[in-house]
Scaffold this active site. Structure first.
Site, PDB file in Angstrom:
ATOM      1  CB  CYS A  74      -0.995  -0.134   1.868  1.00 28.97           C
ATOM      2  SG  CYS A  74       0.194   0.045   2.603  1.00 28.97           S
ATOM      3  CB  CYS A 118       3.907  -1.039   2.106  1.00 25.81           C
ATOM      4  SG  CYS A 118       3.212  -2.316   2.836  1.00 25.81           S
ATOM      5  CG  ASP A 129      13.055  24.308 -34.985  1.00 28.39           C
ATOM      6  OD1 ASP A 129      13.500  25.015 -35.112  1.00 28.39           O
ATOM      7  OD2 ASP A 129      13.697  23.269 -35.577  1.00 28.39           O
ATOM      8  CG  ASP A 172      16.349  18.940 -34.191  1.00 29.03           C
ATOM      9  OD1 ASP A 172      17.209  19.375 -33.867  1.00 29.03           O
ATOM     10  OD2 ASP A 172      16.802  19.724 -35.450  1.00 29.03           O
ATOM     11  CG  ASP A 199      15.280  22.542 -31.875  1.00 29.90           C
ATOM     12  OD1 ASP A 199      15.529  24.479 -32.727  1.00 29.90           O
ATOM     13  OD2 ASP A 199      14.882  22.030 -33.835  1.00 29.90           O
TER      14      ASP A 199
END
Length: 783
Positions: free
Chosen positions: A19, A22, A471, A670, A674
């Site tokens: 859970c 835990c 771009d 790309d 960029d």
């Protein structure tokens, strides 16, 4: 500790977590260790990923810290591949499911027998069933079964009730020690460290019921002297454990289904490869292939490792990589990827990237890391889980007190039943699974669509995006200049003079020259080596081909050579207005024609941009190209906002400007020039990464060179967040409604109490419902 340049990272498999409490306990323990910079624990992946200072703490110490909390942990071999790690996890999950299923079935059978055996105790009216008989459903079941059991097994009612009680004691003790052992061991480990979780609630609830029953069996006078009926609740304890184990088994199976996409990817790699050794072809384990080996692939076989084709031609299905169903033609010099499916041709290729460096291994590793990550929304569940169990225990104590002091008939039994029901029905599991199950299924779904999402945080942020910045080159356009128009001067045949121009440009490395040479080849125009060649920077090239002077370039270069371009000036102006670059051609001192070159718009870009707008997003195009070209491209795809003539640093500034205006920005590029803008954006999306899966700048990697992937990523994120909030809502509402009902708030008005048995059934299946809701994402239709 803060992360340093010397920090290391380790992934530790953790077993026994059930859970959110835990998970939180293991995470807190690791974060408190000296030298630990960060620790992330995944409940679904059953792993702890720890960033630490090797000079301060060792991985062995981290494993020991996890074990001290009562959970299992082991270090994995550092050289184990992503495939081997996934296989090991699959085996562990399968083993967990098999173990839970076996224990649930056996315990349920024992519980059914125990319920039948306990009938004489209830019929006798002196012992048994008190805790459950307050519930109308349980009461109806017992009263319905009792005559049937009495008729079928009359000898059972002749057995002394103390003997029956001792048999039930032994059966219950056996179930608790064998099937329920983990509940009690983990609860005790938590208590020793001052923490609590779901195991605590189960252990306290069933443990109290068992202890009460054991005293009632061994020393009933303890209760009779106090005026309390010495009931025994053995069958209730067994059935509660059976139902919880059944829920855990269903949950384990559902969790296993959330990783199907990851498992399917890991299974793509063939076990063997056919390698050319000398004059023979030898089948070797794929692990035995080394870089430089020559690999032979027959029609219909799966390609075993990455490499470069040296001979042959075929169509290869790369759907596992890009999500694109259409096969890709492969020939000499092309790259092939391990795990893809060869078509009808035969290929012989040279092995390159192997093992952890292969594309498939990178994808598996990226998905595994993403599925183990935590989305920010998880903090909501973490805050609730931190106080959940102590709060529930406090509510149980208050419930006992209220019932004990407010009823006249069997106050202890009623108070005890209500308190145990509160402990059993409370479910921190559902809250713990609400976020990670949705993240895991969504990342798997994304991979099927060719969208690799690098973690829960990126997945959540993508859904908040308001502005998409594109771009131009390589994103909106193909990223590779191509000839779009050929205009002859006068009546000359284009093929005649194109052969001279292409032959000249063969000696150039300029992208425009490459476009002309490729176009000539596509048209079947033969070329030859130029006898002389001279490049004129920014203007073009000149040289001699087959003894004939050739000039190719702009109007300025033509003017230098005394060539009048006026006959083509009108055509050149029209083409330039469309954003195309014009290259004039002159052969033997005479204007022959012009070639228009452009970076063509991707065929899917206009529709993809329209789709982004349909999602309510603003779309902006950034480019380093000139304003005229940028506007021409933007007009073709339907983009109104254009920022042209910007360098990489200028792209970063534009993203910052949009963010300052309140926009949540996704930058699509790309991933090369960029990269700074991708990193600055709220969500960086690297498009058409192909084999460069690990592009660090991108939060999302699109395997196809297709802007539709941006819309897919954002749509998937929005649906995932919707599912996550649904999960959190229902998990919270379940506890908000279930706990008061278990405490008995309906009793004054309707005379209804919820037995611990039905409470355990509700708790067991609440988490299953959350996982099942997340699994619906697998069937989401995202085109």
């Amino acid at each position: 500790m803060t992360a340093t340049a010397h920090a290391a990272s380790v992934r530790i498999p953790v077993t026994g977590m059930t859970c959110a409490a835990c998970q939180a306990r293991v995470q807190r323990t690791l974060q408190k260790e000296p030298g630990v910079a960060d620790a992330t624990v995944s409940l679904l992946m059953n792993t702890a990923t720890v960033t630490y200072d090797p000079a301060t703490v060792s991985p062995e110490r981290l494993v020991e810290a996890i074990r001290d909390t009562g959970y299992g942990a082991d270090l994995v071999s550092a050289d184990r591949s992503a495939f081997e790690e996934q296989e090991a996890r699959d085996r562990a999950v399968a083993a967990e499911f098999a173990d839970l299923r076996r224990k649930a079935i056996v315990t349920a059978l024992v519980g059914a027998v125990a319920m039948v055996v306990s009938m004489p105790l209830m019929a006798g009216g002196t012992s048994g069933g008190g805790m459950d008989m307050a519930d109308p459903v349980i009461r109806w079941v017992m009263h319905t079964l009792d005559p049937a059991v009495h008729s079928a097994l009359p000898w059972l009612y002749a057995i002394p009730t103390p003997a029956i009680a001792w048999v039930l004691f032994a059966a219950t003790l056996g179930v608790m020690v064998w099937a329920g052992r983990d509940f009690y061991v983990r609860a005790w480990a938590g208590a020793r460290h001052g923490s609590s979780d779901m195991n605590t609630l189960i252990a306290v609830g069933t443990g109290a019921a068992f202890l009460y029953s054991a005293i009632a069996t061994a020393a009933p006078w303890v209760f009779t002297r106090a005026g309390v009926q010495p009931d025994v609740y053995y069958e209730a304890v067994i059935i509660i454990i059976a139902l919880i184990l059944t829920g855990n088994a269903f949950e384990a199976r559902a969790k296993r289904n959330t990783t199907n996409a990851l498992k399917a990817l890991a299974d793509l790699q063939p076990a063997t490869a056919r390698v050319v050794r000398g004059d023979a072809e030898v089948d070797v384990p794929v692990e035995g292939v080394v870089a430089g080996d020559l690999v032979q692939v027959r029609p219909g076989e799966r390609i075993p490792v990455d490499g470069i084709v040296e001979s042959g031609a075929s169509a290869v299905s790369e759907s596992m990589l890009t999500g694109e169903s259409m096969p890709v033609t492969k020939g000499v010099g092309d790259r092939v990827i391990g795990g893809t499916m060869n078509g009808s041709g035969a290929l012989r290729y040279r092995a390159t990237a192997l093992g952890e460096d292969s594309v498939l291994a990178q994808i598996v590793r990226l998905m595994r890391d993403a599925q183990a990550s935590r989305a920010p929304i998880q903090r909501v569940a973490d805050r609730i889980s931190a106080v959940f169990v102590p709060t529930v225990i406090a509510i149980a104590i208050v419930t006992f007190a209220i019932w004990y002091f407010s009823v006249d008939t069997a106050p202890f039994v009623r108070a005890f039943a209500a308190a145990v029901a509160v402990l059993i029905i409370a479910c921190p599991c559902a809250m713990g699974l609400a976020v990670p199950t949705a993240v895991m299924v969504a990342t798997g779904k994304g991979a099927e669509l060719g969208v690799l999402i690098k973690g829960g945080e990126a997945l959540q942020r993508a859904g908040d995006v308001t502005t998409v910045v594109l771009d131009k080159t390589g994103t909106v356009t193909e990223g590779r200049p191509a000839v779009t128009d050929v205009v002859p001067a006068g009546r000359s045949e284009a093929r005649d003079w194109l052969a001279f121009v292409a032959s000249l440009e063969r000696s150039s490395e300029h992208p425009l020259a490459d476009a002309i040479v490729r176009y000539a080849g596509e048209q079947g125009v033969k070329t030859e080596a130029a006898e002389t060649f001279e490049a004129h920077a920014g203007r073009g090239a000149t040289g001699i081909v087959s003894g004939t002077g050739v000039v190719a370039g702009n109007d300025a270069l033509m003017g230098d050579w005394g060539i009048d371009v006026a006959p083509l000036a009108s055509s050149a102006a029209s083409l330039a207005a469309e954003g195309k670059t014009v290259v004039y051609a002159a052969v033997d001192g005479t204007l022959a024609g012009l070639v228009a070159i452009a970076d063509p718009v991707r065929a899917t870009s206009p529709e993809a941009v329209a789709r982004l707008r349909g999602l309510g997003l603003d779309v902006v195009m950034l480019t380093g190209d000139n304003e005229r070209t940028a506007r021409a491209v933007a007009a073709q795809v339907g983009i109104d906002r254009v920022v042209a003539a910007v360098l990489p640093a200028g792209k970063v500034e534009e993203v910052r400007r949009l963010q300052a205006q309140g926009a949540v920005v996704a930058m699509v590029g790309d991933g090369v020039n960029d990269a700074p803008a991708l990193a600055q954006a709220d969500v960086g999306i690297a498009i058409g990464a192909g084999t460069d899966i690990a592009a660090e700048a991108g939060d999302v990697v699109l395997m196809r060179g297709d802007l539709h992937g941006v819309a897919r990523a954002i749509t998937l994120s929005r649906r995932t967040m919707r599912t996550t909030w649904q999960n959190l809502f229902w998990a919270f509402v379940y506890n908000v409604i279930g706990i008061p009902v278990a405490a008995g708030v309906l009793y004054p008005a309707f005379g209804v109490m919820l037995s611990p048995i039905l409470a355990s059934a509700a708790m067991a299946f609440s988490s299953v419902s959350v996982v099942t809701n997340s699994l619906r994402l697998r069937g989401a239709r995202i085109a």
